[in-house]
Scaffold this motif. Structure first.
Motif, PDB file in Angstrom:
ATOM      1  N   GLU A  86     115.286  61.798  50.940  1.00 35.82           N
ATOM      2  CA  GLU A  86     115.606  61.089  49.775  1.00 35.82           C
ATOM      3  C   GLU A  86     117.376  61.318  49.965  1.00 35.82           C
ATOM      4  OE1 GLU A  86     116.384  64.070  45.437  1.00 35.82           O
ATOM      5  OE2 GLU A  86     114.877  64.388  47.036  1.00 35.82           O
ATOM      6  N   ALA A 118     126.353  61.352  42.723  1.00 32.49           N
ATOM      7  CA  ALA A 118     124.711  61.257  41.629  1.00 32.49           C
ATOM      8  C   ALA A 118     124.753  59.682  41.799  1.00 32.49           C
ATOM      9  CB  ALA A 118     125.123  61.953  40.358  1.00 32.49           C
ATOM     10  N   ARG A 120     121.502  57.325  43.631  1.00 36.96           N
ATOM     11  CA  ARG A 120     121.391  56.478  43.176  1.00 36.96           C
ATOM     12  C   ARG A 120     120.975  55.269  43.185  1.00 36.96           C
ATOM     13  NH1 ARG A 120     123.776  58.769  38.048  1.00 36.96           N
ATOM     14  NH2 ARG A 120     124.685  56.757  37.703  1.00 36.96           N
ATOM     15  N   LYS A 164     115.837  57.180  47.679  1.00 39.43           N
ATOM     16  CA  LYS A 164     114.367  56.952  46.518  1.00 39.43           C
ATOM     17  C   LYS A 164     114.128  55.486  46.163  1.00 39.43           C
ATOM     18  CE  LYS A 164     113.411  61.711  45.253  1.00 39.43           C
ATOM     19  NZ  LYS A 164     114.131  62.566  43.784  1.00 39.43           N
ATOM     20  N   THR A 186     119.453  53.764  37.394  1.00 46.70           N
ATOM     21  CA  THR A 186     118.718  53.793  36.218  1.00 46.70           C
ATOM     22  C   THR A 186     117.000  52.693  35.765  1.00 46.70           C
ATOM     23  OG1 THR A 186     120.049  54.522  34.947  1.00 46.70           O
ATOM     24  CG2 THR A 186     119.459  55.986  36.629  1.00 46.70           C
ATOM     25  N   LYS A 191     114.756  58.296  34.636  1.00 50.42           N
ATOM     26  CA  LYS A 191     116.057  59.193  34.543  1.00 50.42           C
ATOM     27  C   LYS A 191     115.749  59.971  35.006  1.00 50.42           C
ATOM     28  CE  LYS A 191     118.676  57.753  30.148  1.00 50.42           C
ATOM     29  NZ  LYS A 191     118.980  58.033  28.480  1.00 50.42           N
ATOM     30  N   ASN A 192     115.056  60.792  35.353  1.00 52.82           N
ATOM     31  CA  ASN A 192     113.904  62.415  36.161  1.00 52.82           C
ATOM     32  C   ASN A 192     114.352  61.672  38.165  1.00 52.82           C
ATOM     33  OD1 ASN A 192     114.475  63.632  34.112  1.00 52.82           O
ATOM     34  ND2 ASN A 192     112.082  63.510  32.999  1.00 52.82           N
ATOM     35  N   PRO A 219     116.276  61.318  39.852  1.00 51.33           N
ATOM     36  CA  PRO A 219     117.081  61.902  40.883  1.00 51.33           C
ATOM     37  C   PRO A 219     116.236  63.362  40.878  1.00 51.33           C
ATOM     38  CG  PRO A 219     118.289  60.406  39.854  1.00 51.33           C
ATOM     39  CD  PRO A 219     116.850  60.595  39.141  1.00 51.33           C
ATOM     40  N   LEU A 220     115.422  63.978  40.176  1.00 50.81           N
ATOM     41  CA  LEU A 220     115.112  65.372  40.475  1.00 50.81           C
ATOM     42  C   LEU A 220     113.532  65.870  41.020  1.00 50.81           C
ATOM     43  CD1 LEU A 220     116.769  66.252  36.439  1.00 50.81           C
ATOM     44  CD2 LEU A 220     118.048  66.505  39.277  1.00 50.81           C
ATOM     45  N   ALA A 221     113.224  64.635  40.799  1.00 49.46           N
ATOM     46  CA  ALA A 221     112.000  64.692  40.998  1.00 49.46           C
ATOM     47  C   ALA A 221     111.223  65.353  43.224  1.00 49.46           C
ATOM     48  CB  ALA A 221     110.589  63.466  41.005  1.00 49.46           C
ATOM     49  N   GLU A 222     110.899  66.596  43.521  1.00 50.90           N
ATOM     50  CA  GLU A 222     110.239  66.078  44.097  1.00 50.90           C
ATOM     51  C   GLU A 222     109.752  65.165  44.968  1.00 50.90           C
ATOM     52  OE1 GLU A 222     110.665  68.407  46.882  1.00 50.90           O
ATOM     53  OE2 GLU A 222     112.659  70.008  45.010  1.00 50.90           O
TER      54      GLU A 222
END
Length: 299
Positions: free
Chosen positions: A169, A196, A200, A205, A264, A276-277, A279-282
Motif C-alpha cells: 500500500e 492522500a 490515491r 491499492k 475514487t 471511498k473507504n 484508502p482506510l482498509a487494511e
C-alpha cells in the motif's frame, strides 16, 4: 528469517535483501570495498557511495537460485546514474548466462539522477533492453515496490516491462512524480502536497485495482518474500500478441475512465463497494473488497 514483523519501507537495501532471501545465502557482486562509484559526482562537489546506491548479487529464495538488485533509498533518492545503471544492466545480462529461477528487482527511486542525466537516461534504455532479453530467455523478472521513494521516472517504465510486480500500500508507481506534475501543469491540476491524493493516484491499492501490480501485500518483508516465492518460474510470454493485447487494454482504460476526476471515481466505475473507504482498509479487507473486480477485469 525470524517470524517477527519487519517493515520493508523502513529498511535499507542490504537489510531488505538479507531478510528477503534465505538466511546467509546472499553473495554481493561489486561490493563497496571495490569502490565502483559515479565519476560525475565528485566533479560537481557531490558525495559518492562506494556502491553507487545499488546492491546487486545472487542468493537463494526458498532454495531456488535468484539474482537480485536493491536500490538504496537513502543515497540520492535511489536515483539512477551511470554506474548504478551499469550494475543493474550487468546483473540482468548475467541472468541470461546463469539462468536463475528469477531476477528480483527491489525498486525504490525517484528516477534518473539529475547530476548525470544523460548518462542516467542512457542507462535506463540499456536496463530496459536487458529486461527484455531476460524475459525472452524465459526467466521471470519480478519487481518489488514498497520503499519511501516509490518508483518513478524511467525506472517506472522499466518496472512495467517486467513479468510481475509486487507492491505494498505504501508503494507508489508513476512515470512522473507529484512535484514534477505540479511544476509542469500547476497546482490546480495536481497538488503535490496533498499526500492522500498522491497515494490515491499512484499508490499500491490503485495500481493493484488497475491491474498494474499482480500482488499487493502488507508492509512486511515476510509478505514480500512469500509473494516472490509464489512467482518463481512464472514467466510471461514476450510476444507481439501479448504486447498488442496490453496496448488494447490501455486504450480501453483511457476511454473508460477519461471522465473520472479522481481515483475514487475510477474505483466506483470498477464496481468497488464503498470505494471511498479503500484508502482506510487494511490489506485483507481491501483484497476482499476488490476480489470481484480483479476477477472481472482479468478474466
Amino acid at each position: 528469517m525470524s517470524g517477527a514483523h519487519k517493515s520493508f519501507l523502513e529498511r535499507t537495501a542490504r537489510q531488505r535483501i538479507a531478510d528477503l532471501l534465505d538466511s546467509d545465502s546472499f553473495s554481493e557482486i561489486l561490493p563497496p570495498a571495490e569502490r565502483h562509484f559515479s565519476p560525475h559526482l565528485p566533479v560537481l562537489g557531490q558525495p559518492v557511495a562506494f556502491d553507487d546506491g545499488i546492491v546487486i548479487g545472487s542468493g537463494l529464495l526458498s532454495g531456488a537460485k535468484v539474482l537480485i538488485a536493491a536500490q538504496e533509498p537513502a543515497f540520492m533518492g535511489g536515483s539512477v546514474g551511470e554506474i548504478h545503471g551499469a550494475k543493474l544492466t550487468g546483473l540482468l545480462e548475467r541472468a541470461v548466462q546463469q539462468r536463475p529461477a528469477a531476477v528480483l528487482l527491489l525498486l525504490d527511486t525517484g528516477g534518473v539522477r539529475l547530476h548525470e542525466a544523460n548518462a542516467g537516461l542512457i542507462a535506463i534504455s540499456e536496463i530496459q533492453r536487458a529486461v527484455f532479453e531476460v524475459r525472452h530467455a524465459g526467466i521471470p523478472v519480478i519487481v518489488l515496490i514498497g520503499g519511501s521513494n516509490g518508483c518513478y521516472g524511467g525506472i517506472g517504465i522499466v518496472a512495467k516491462c517486467c513479468d510481475h510486480m509486487i507492491i505494498s500500500e505504501e508503494g507508489r508507481l508513476s512515470v512522473s512524480g507529484p512535484e514534477v506534475i505540479e511544476a509542469a501543469k500547476g497546482v490546480e491540476e495536481f497538488d503535490a502536497r496533498d499526500r492522500a491524493l498522491v497515494w490515491r493516484t499512484m499508490g499500491g491499492k490503485h495500481r493493484y485495482l488497475m491491474g498494474d501490480a499482480d500482488l499487493i501485500v502488507p508492509d512486511d518483508i515476510a509478505a514480500f518474500r512469500d509473494a516472490a516465492i509464489s512467482l518463481l518460474g512464472a514467466s510471461r510470454p514476450l510476444a507481439l500478441e501479448s504486447i498488442t493485447q496490453e496496448h488494447q487494454a490501455l486504450q480501453s482504460r483511457m476511454q473508460r475512465f477519461s471522465a473520472c476526476a479522481d481515483a475514487t471515481q475510477i474505483w466506483q466505475e470498477l464496481g468497488v463497494a464503498d470505494a471511498k473507504n479503500v484508502p482506510l482498509a487494511e490489506i485483507p479487507e481491501f483484497l476482499e473488497m476488490s476480489a470481484h473486480v480483479r476477477r472481472e477485469e482479468h478474466a
